[in-house]
Design an enzyme around this catalytic site. Sequence first.
Site, PDB file in Angstrom:
ATOM      1  N   GLU A  43      -6.177 -10.776  -0.684  1.00 38.79           N
ATOM      2  CA  GLU A  43      -6.927 -10.482   0.555  1.00 38.79           C
ATOM      3  C   GLU A  43      -8.427 -10.422   0.262  1.00 38.79           C
ATOM      4  OE1 GLU A  43      -5.416  -7.040   2.623  1.00 38.79           O
ATOM      5  OE2 GLU A  43      -3.328  -7.521   2.168  1.00 38.79           O
ATOM      6  N   GLU A  56       0.807  -1.226   0.000  1.00 41.65           N
ATOM      7  CA  GLU A  56       0.000   0.000   0.000  1.00 41.65           C
ATOM      8  C   GLU A  56       0.840   1.276   0.000  1.00 41.65           C
ATOM      9  OE1 GLU A  56      -2.791  -0.411   3.238  1.00 41.65           O
ATOM     10  OE2 GLU A  56      -3.430  -2.380   2.559  1.00 41.65           O
ATOM     11  N   HIS A  87     -10.582  -6.251  -1.728  1.00 44.61           N
ATOM     12  CA  HIS A  87     -11.589  -5.961  -0.697  1.00 44.61           C
ATOM     13  C   HIS A  87     -12.773  -5.298  -1.401  1.00 44.61           C
ATOM     14  CE1 HIS A  87      -8.924  -7.133   2.503  1.00 44.61           C
ATOM     15  NE2 HIS A  87      -7.997  -6.299   2.095  1.00 44.61           N
ATOM     16  N   ASP A 101     -12.224 -10.362   0.140  1.00 48.74           N
ATOM     17  CA  ASP A 101     -13.488 -10.467   0.881  1.00 48.74           C
ATOM     18  C   ASP A 101     -14.503  -9.558   0.205  1.00 48.74           C
ATOM     19  OD1 ASP A 101     -12.590  -7.985   1.909  1.00 48.74           O
ATOM     20  OD2 ASP A 101     -12.076  -8.837   3.857  1.00 48.74           O
ATOM     21  N   ASN A 135       1.945  -5.168  -3.166  1.00 47.63           N
ATOM     22  CA  ASN A 135       0.585  -5.534  -2.760  1.00 47.63           C
ATOM     23  C   ASN A 135      -0.238  -4.273  -2.459  1.00 47.63           C
ATOM     24  OD1 ASN A 135      -1.231  -7.753  -1.917  1.00 47.63           O
ATOM     25  ND2 ASN A 135      -1.045  -6.894   0.146  1.00 47.63           N
TER      26      ASN A 135
HETATM   27  O1  G3I Z   1      -1.980  -5.787  18.937  1.00 43.15           O
HETATM   28  C1  G3I Z   1      -2.933  -4.878  19.520  1.00 43.15           C
HETATM   29  C2  G3I Z   1      -3.263  -5.300  20.924  1.00 43.15           C
HETATM   30  O2  G3I Z   1      -2.101  -5.192  21.713  1.00 43.15           O
HETATM   31  C3  G3I Z   1      -4.378  -4.388  21.456  1.00 43.15           C
HETATM   32  O3  G3I Z   1      -4.779  -4.845  22.700  1.00 43.15           O
HETATM   33  C4  G3I Z   1      -5.565  -4.411  20.510  1.00 43.15           C
HETATM   34  C5  G3I Z   1      -6.669  -3.448  20.961  1.00 43.15           C
HETATM   35  O4  G3I Z   1      -7.418  -2.984  19.869  1.00 43.15           O
HETATM   36  O5  G3I Z   1      -5.152  -4.019  19.230  1.00 43.15           O
HETATM   37  C6  G3I Z   1      -4.183  -4.881  18.691  1.00 43.15           C
HETATM   38  O6  G3I Z   1      -3.822  -4.431  17.402  1.00 43.15           O
HETATM   39  C7  G3I Z   1      -4.795  -4.679  16.391  1.00 43.15           C
HETATM   40  C8  G3I Z   1      -4.130  -5.501  15.311  1.00 43.15           C
HETATM   41  O7  G3I Z   1      -4.995  -5.671  14.205  1.00 43.15           O
HETATM   42  C9  G3I Z   1      -3.714  -6.893  15.808  1.00 43.15           C
HETATM   43  O8  G3I Z   1      -4.823  -7.630  16.204  1.00 43.15           O
HETATM   44  C10 G3I Z   1      -5.234  -3.331  15.817  1.00 43.15           C
HETATM   45  O9  G3I Z   1      -5.983  -2.628  16.783  1.00 43.15           O
HETATM   46  C11 G3I Z   1      -6.074  -3.561  14.576  1.00 43.15           C
HETATM   47  O10 G3I Z   1      -6.313  -2.299  13.943  1.00 43.15           O
HETATM   48  C12 G3I Z   1      -5.324  -4.436  13.593  1.00 43.15           C
HETATM   49  O11 G3I Z   1      -6.157  -4.624  12.467  1.00 43.15           O
HETATM   50  C13 G3I Z   1      -5.523  -5.230  11.361  1.00 43.15           C
HETATM   51  C14 G3I Z   1      -5.431  -4.260  10.191  1.00 43.15           C
HETATM   52  O12 G3I Z   1      -4.823  -4.909   9.081  1.00 43.15           O
HETATM   53  C15 G3I Z   1      -4.628  -3.010  10.501  1.00 43.15           C
HETATM   54  O13 G3I Z   1      -4.643  -2.152   9.408  1.00 43.15           O
HETATM   55  C16 G3I Z   1      -6.355  -6.416  10.924  1.00 43.15           C
HETATM   56  O14 G3I Z   1      -6.362  -7.394  11.975  1.00 43.15           O
HETATM   57  C17 G3I Z   1      -5.767  -7.032   9.655  1.00 43.15           C
HETATM   58  O15 G3I Z   1      -6.624  -8.028   9.187  1.00 43.15           O
HETATM   59  C18 G3I Z   1      -5.652  -5.931   8.603  1.00 43.15           C
HETATM   60  O16 G3I Z   1      -5.085  -6.473   7.454  1.00 43.15           O
HETATM   61  C19 G3I Z   1      -4.887  -5.537   6.377  1.00 43.15           C
HETATM   62  C20 G3I Z   1      -3.697  -6.039   5.571  1.00 43.15           C
HETATM   63  O17 G3I Z   1      -2.582  -6.232   6.389  1.00 43.15           O
HETATM   64  C21 G3I Z   1      -3.352  -5.065   4.445  1.00 43.15           C
HETATM   65  N1  G3I Z   1      -4.517  -4.781   3.636  1.00 43.15           N
HETATM   66  C22 G3I Z   1      -5.719  -4.384   4.342  1.00 43.15           C
HETATM   67  C23 G3I Z   1      -6.077  -5.421   5.421  1.00 43.15           C
HETATM   68  C24 G3I Z   1      -7.380  -5.054   6.100  1.00 43.15           C
HETATM   69  O18 G3I Z   1      -7.287  -3.854   6.791  1.00 43.15           O
END
Ligand code: G3I
Length: 398
Positions: free
Chosen positions: A239, A132, A209, A241, A173
């Site tokens: 990715e 990105e 997406h 969905d 990507n």
């Molecule tokens: O690790 C912290 C944890 O310590 C904390 O307690 C918790 C509280 O909210 O947050 C945790 O971090 C989260 C992280 O995922 C790990 O679970 C973040 O808040 C959350 O925003 C994050 O979301 C991820 C997102 O990327 C971030 O942009 C999604 O799980 C993940 O599926 C998503 O994946 C991305 C791809 O990498 C790139 N393309 C888009 C895709 C969807 O957004």
Amino acid sequence: MVSLNSLAKGAGLLYFGTAVDNPSLSNSAYTAIAFNSSEFGQITPANGQKWDSVEPSQNTFNYANGDAITTKAQAAGQILRCHNLVWYNQLPSWVSGGSWTTSTLQSVITTHITNEVTHYKGKCYAWDVVNEALDDSGNYRTDVFYNILGTSYIPFAFNAAAAADPSAKLYYNDYNIEYAGAKLTAAINIVKGIQSAGVKIDGVGLQGHFIVGSTPSKASLISALQSFTALGVEVAYTELDVRQSSVPASASAQQQQATDYVTVVSACLSVKDCVGVTVWDFDDQYSWVPSTFSGSGEADLWSSNLVKKPAYTSIASFLKSAATAPGATATSSLTTAASTITTSVTTAPSITSAPATTAAVGTIGHWNQCGGQGFASAGACASPYTCSTINTYYAQCL
Ligand code: G3I
């Protein structure tokens, strides 16, 4: 039992895969599906390989979350897509807020990439090297990498990854590059820029997406895929969905979702060098969508209580018909090896011809897996292909 990866391979794809995140590992009903290689032949760790997880403070590396997923995938004989190395998001503040010069930031990038890619060396079919880099208008994101290094950070990162694992395929990507527009044009220019810098890039990941009812047409999807493969790189939906704009979805909305999913899988099957489809992930319980798009959801193939939706059934039916149709689409279209742009500054991925497993009967088609640790042999490569070792865990008929 019809399962997505088995059917996808029968239709000529290299894999049908899914993302998996660490919290879901404690759900045994979920993991029984995720790590079933008939259902999913490829796994992407959803968060565990990102910079904030791997190097939360400078020169302190932690692979626990990534390894928790990759070891299960390896044990199941699944291909790994590794995700990701350089991204503006989930980037620790010591990087994004640091006071860097050109050379100190280059050193930070090299250290991070070299350490992480070396840790997973020989295990990743592909790495999302840069994720990105473009904003929604197709301009470069003004993150720390771009602000200090300009666009040079992109080939710089690819070069570091190539040096650390010459066998991994290196991908750019991004999302919203699946159809015509300024962002697709900018992504094409990123690929061209890496190539003209003399650096190796092997593929482009189109995240996929989408929104139910607004998914691009098959013709539009195919055109975008071909605009990348024309540059000599492979492509994949990385990715996928398809989210519902309002939930709970009606029966007709679920049927439209099924149609949209099939459109995307069908586009991949129609394009030479579209190697696979990865969903992000497969169960609504662990979807990223509801927390990002309030009111939206139900984007995945299984409901949050792990019941298969019409989208699953429609993809399975489509793949089955693609495999059994005379002159099956994908097996006939995937006729050339994944392109590798070798350069003066990198070493070409080594694809040797030592088969990891052999059998008497020539039944395995071009591009399909034929060996590797944990792979149960199903035959030998059909003539004229040879079982070629890609890495310890993966050999392929090439
Ligand atoms: O690790 C912290 C944890 O310590 C904390 O307690 C918790 C509280 O909210 O947050 C945790 O971090 C989260 C992280 O995922 C790990 O679970 C973040 O808040 C959350 O925003 C994050 O979301 C991820 C997102 O990327 C971030 O942009 C999604 O799980 C993940 O599926 C998503 O994946 C991305 C791809 O990498 C790139 N393309 C888009 C895709 C969807 O957004």
